[in-house]
Design an enzyme around this catalytic site. Sequence first.
Site, PDB file in Angstrom:
ATOM      1  CB  VAL A 133     -56.651  31.265 -27.702  1.00 19.56           C
ATOM      2  CG1 VAL A 133     -55.266  31.535 -27.128  1.00 19.56           C
ATOM      3  CG2 VAL A 133     -57.523  32.508 -27.645  1.00 19.56           C
ATOM      4  CB  SER A 134     -53.571  27.810 -31.314  1.00 19.49           C
ATOM      5  OG  SER A 134     -52.612  26.788 -31.417  1.00 19.49           O
TER       6      SER A 134
END
Length: 658
Positions: free
Chosen positions: A236-237
């Site tokens: 998850v960015s």
Amino acid sequence: MGYAVPNQIGRGIHMRLHARAFTISDGDKSIAFVSLDGGMGSDVLTKNVLTNVAEQLGDDSIYTYDNVGISGTHTHSGPAGFLQYILYQFTSLGYVQETMDAFVTGISNAIVEAHNNMQENVDITYSTGNQLFESNINRSPTSYLLNPADERSQYPDGDTDKNMLLLKFATPDADIAMLNWYAVHGTSLNNTNKLISGDNKGLASYFFEKEMNGAAALPGTGKFVAAFASTNLGDVSPNTAGAKCIDTGLPCDTEKSTCGGKNEMCIAFGPGTNGDMFESVKIIAENQYKHAKDLYASAKSPIAGPVDYRHTFLNMNNLPVTLEDGSTSTTCTAALGYAFAAGTTDGPGMFDFTQGTNSSSPFWNIVSGFLSKPTDEEKACQSPKPILLNTGDCEKPYAWDPASIPISIQRVGNLFILNVPGELTTMAGRRMRAQITKVLEEGGVEDPIVTIAGLSNTYTHYITTFEEYQAQRYEAASTLYGPHTLTAYMQEMTRIAKDMLEGRESTSSEAPEDLTASQIEFVPPVIEDFVGIGNHFGDVEEDAAEQYTGTDVIRVSFKASNPRNDQRLGGTFGRVEKKGDDGEYTVVFNDGDWCTKFEWKGGVGHFGKSTATIEWDVKESWGGAESGVYRICYGGEAKEITGMKKFEGCSRDFTVAA
Ligand code: ZN
């Protein structure tokens, strides 16, 4: 740890890092949970913290490996050197005692302060509320799609979790604290940043604490503590604008995240204008902060019941695993795949030097000779991962990665915090939460709330699902113990959950060895600070102007010393001071504030001379700056032949018409 980019060397402070500790007791059992503005937890760090806390609390000390969880927020703008394994020491050229000492002091003091301030009649309530959108994005979406369609269809949020779990702590008289978990990487500031920062989670905490403690409370002071903790953020960015080729502006190759075959050209950007990373960190922090404020206001569901915990050390090399179909397998000895060297779109391609035998890193040149070749059995076990670094077999000059792994569950009533020493991907986290929820329900717990505290107590890189592992993107290449790593963690977490429900002790492997005595340290010490004849440390080099407006960025530079001489823990190098009607100055911001930056120029090639610049971006001041007369000051400790000398310096007075 930064991004493990060799030339990303600290050059100052944007925001100070904090440890936020929560001690919870039911009068019988107690736990301590710490959210650390740092890359991750570390086993030897936990050990040193426990020793320090025991010294401070004496007979009152009730904190052990069993009931303490230290979870890193995963900021990529913090220092390295506090883990005792080779793999985590490439870019800091080994262990760094200074980092360890600072982290131990900060975390221990936070736990002791929380312990000594424990109050009775605290209500803990929680809220999960609506989803928080536009704040996270999956950076390996093609891997996520390998998970079974019927499993994916259970999660309408798609390939990242959009929910935040928030706890509110309050007595009938006062609000005390807030703690939440939301899945997003601490990678809003990219690998060009050289200033210490808590990234988006550290800044969200700063906003919430300012709000609750008032504008006058300097960072780290004030009674209210607000922690934005890490969870299953593996894939998850925060870089919600996604990845593109920086040379052509076109989309990257979706499977490989490359541009013309090169991974370093494919980079993800945050929501900031033209990719401005400071604007991006602020947007992602504000999104989390505002969402947390809403949840905090609506947190009504009570958490009540016993405090309990279970902890175990696992030997993760060749741990027997029972698979879903009833067949058996094992985890593998640790190894990293080729895609590990390629990095992610948040910070690509930094370990390329590991593939050469001769690099400019003295540390790598020493340790690379100890790398072992994988056996056929090891290759088969890790398949389809092509092995780049066969770390699990390397014990020289000391262990390359942890073999004895801590996992634990901390229970507060119907809340269960799962401390996992790695970065679970979105689906890996969902699977683990779903399984433990089922185990707890079957064990008679009503409405269990299960959350994952990521990067806790040590670091074992990533944990993908078996299906995601097959694609061998970065997260899978960094899943150390092979395709069944997640299954092993879930199996062992289930074991200790059942032990807890049935009142059994949990069996455990031995605690990891303390390797401090054999650590290699290549970061040179500060030799001496030199200011030049006729000058003084703290002399102003470039002064402020006489007048500014509310949109100006004010910079003052000073003759400086190396900030490593004394990190001024709990203190500051830089200050913005406001002049009162009585002529007295009051500190309104320091180097921990968002609106200030402390930048230091010196070190190698500067022959002991250095310059410190204190910057105040007036419009970024919390609550807005008031018009008035101000000055900017800087202080430090200079290392001279005669010893350490404390010094101070201030700019001229200047006017701000805000
Ligand atoms: Zn990460």
